[in-house]
Design a protein around this motif. Structure first.
Motif, PDB file in Angstrom:
ATOM      1  N   MET A   1       7.289 -28.914   6.612  1.00  0.00           N
ATOM      2  CA  MET A   1       8.650 -29.118   6.815  1.00  0.00           C
ATOM      3  C   MET A   1       8.828 -30.270   8.062  1.00  0.00           C
ATOM      4  O   MET A   1       8.193 -29.918   9.262  1.00  0.00           O
ATOM      5  CB  MET A   1       9.576 -27.998   6.615  1.00  0.00           C
ATOM      6  N   LEU A   2       9.332 -31.321   7.964  1.00  0.00           N
ATOM      7  CA  LEU A   2       9.632 -32.146   9.003  1.00  0.00           C
ATOM      8  C   LEU A   2      10.769 -31.841   9.829  1.00  0.00           C
ATOM      9  O   LEU A   2      11.754 -31.243   9.360  1.00  0.00           O
ATOM     10  CB  LEU A   2       9.903 -33.711   8.463  1.00  0.00           C
ATOM     11  N   VAL A   3      10.536 -31.954  10.966  1.00  0.00           N
ATOM     12  CA  VAL A   3      11.764 -31.332  12.128  1.00  0.00           C
ATOM     13  C   VAL A   3      12.247 -32.687  12.921  1.00  0.00           C
ATOM     14  O   VAL A   3      11.514 -33.637  13.476  1.00  0.00           O
ATOM     15  CB  VAL A   3      11.099 -30.368  13.251  1.00  0.00           C
ATOM     16  N   GLU A   4      13.465 -32.961  12.964  1.00  0.00           N
ATOM     17  CA  GLU A   4      14.172 -34.078  13.453  1.00  0.00           C
ATOM     18  C   GLU A   4      14.065 -34.043  14.994  1.00  0.00           C
ATOM     19  O   GLU A   4      14.149 -32.827  15.645  1.00  0.00           O
ATOM     20  CB  GLU A   4      15.568 -34.229  13.094  1.00  0.00           C
ATOM     21  N   GLY A   5      13.579 -35.092  15.633  1.00  0.00           N
ATOM     22  CA  GLY A   5      13.280 -35.042  17.041  1.00  0.00           C
ATOM     23  C   GLY A   5      11.649 -34.655  17.528  1.00  0.00           C
ATOM     24  O   GLY A   5      11.302 -35.147  18.398  1.00  0.00           O
ATOM     25  N   ILE A   6      11.171 -34.200  16.478  1.00  0.00           N
ATOM     26  CA  ILE A   6       9.788 -33.901  16.845  1.00  0.00           C
ATOM     27  C   ILE A   6       8.925 -34.948  15.897  1.00  0.00           C
ATOM     28  O   ILE A   6       7.863 -35.787  16.060  1.00  0.00           O
ATOM     29  CB  ILE A   6       9.487 -32.433  16.508  1.00  0.00           C
ATOM     30  N   ASP A   7       9.210 -34.803  14.709  1.00  0.00           N
ATOM     31  CA  ASP A   7       8.516 -35.505  13.476  1.00  0.00           C
ATOM     32  C   ASP A   7       8.941 -37.150  13.183  1.00  0.00           C
ATOM     33  O   ASP A   7       8.375 -37.867  12.679  1.00  0.00           O
ATOM     34  CB  ASP A   7       8.232 -34.868  12.319  1.00  0.00           C
ATOM     35  N   TYR A   8      10.325 -36.950  13.523  1.00  0.00           N
ATOM     36  CA  TYR A   8      11.148 -38.256  13.047  1.00  0.00           C
ATOM     37  C   TYR A   8      12.624 -38.485  13.716  1.00  0.00           C
ATOM     38  O   TYR A   8      12.755 -37.279  14.353  1.00  0.00           O
ATOM     39  CB  TYR A   8      11.591 -38.460  11.589  1.00  0.00           C
ATOM     40  N   ILE A   9      13.059 -39.617  13.990  1.00  0.00           N
ATOM     41  CA  ILE A   9      14.285 -39.570  14.651  1.00  0.00           C
ATOM     42  C   ILE A   9      15.232 -40.684  13.738  1.00  0.00           C
ATOM     43  O   ILE A   9      14.310 -41.265  12.950  1.00  0.00           O
ATOM     44  CB  ILE A   9      14.320 -40.322  15.917  1.00  0.00           C
ATOM     45  N   VAL A  10      16.389 -40.732  13.929  1.00  0.00           N
ATOM     46  CA  VAL A  10      17.358 -41.468  12.968  1.00  0.00           C
ATOM     47  C   VAL A  10      17.693 -42.574  14.027  1.00  0.00           C
ATOM     48  O   VAL A  10      18.420 -42.183  14.707  1.00  0.00           O
ATOM     49  CB  VAL A  10      18.557 -40.634  12.162  1.00  0.00           C
ATOM     50  N   ASN A  11      17.284 -43.960  13.589  1.00  0.00           N
ATOM     51  CA  ASN A  11      17.708 -44.723  14.686  1.00  0.00           C
ATOM     52  C   ASN A  11      19.058 -45.171  14.385  1.00  0.00           C
ATOM     53  O   ASN A  11      19.860 -44.671  13.522  1.00  0.00           O
ATOM     54  CB  ASN A  11      16.640 -45.857  14.396  1.00  0.00           C
ATOM     55  N   ALA A  12      19.619 -46.046  15.167  1.00  0.00           N
ATOM     56  CA  ALA A  12      20.968 -46.655  15.277  1.00  0.00           C
ATOM     57  C   ALA A  12      21.476 -47.350  13.836  1.00  0.00           C
ATOM     58  O   ALA A  12      22.789 -47.401  13.442  1.00  0.00           O
ATOM     59  CB  ALA A  12      21.375 -47.819  16.329  1.00  0.00           C
ATOM     60  N   ASN A  13      20.423 -47.791  13.090  1.00  0.00           N
ATOM     61  CA  ASN A  13      21.029 -48.186  11.861  1.00  0.00           C
ATOM     62  C   ASN A  13      20.733 -47.108  10.561  1.00  0.00           C
ATOM     63  O   ASN A  13      21.045 -47.584   9.440  1.00  0.00           O
ATOM     64  CB  ASN A  13      19.804 -49.495  11.264  1.00  0.00           C
TER      65      ASN A  13
END
Length: 56
Positions: A1-13
């Motif tokens: 399972m992916l973890v936000e802030g570790i595996d990915y971020i959501v950019n301004a767009n």
């Protein structure tokens, strides 16, 4: 399972951007020029394109 802030971020767009850590866990370069590529694929592809244009 992916973890936000570790595996990915959501950019301004609002786009999902994989982190360097995610790429390293995956273990290989997909050669898509990812923003956080630990293998610097985008950098190397730009350099080779520049060298090809220099020869012309």
């Amino acid at each position: 399972m992916l973890v936000e802030g570790i595996d990915y971020i959501v950019n301004a767009n609002g786009l999902l951007v994989f982190t360097r850590e995610y790429h390293l866990k995956r273990g290989y370069c997909c050669k898509n020029g990812c923003l956080n590529c630990p293998w610097d694929y985008a950098k190397h592809s730009k350099e080779s394109a520049y060298k090809q244009n220099e020869k012309k």
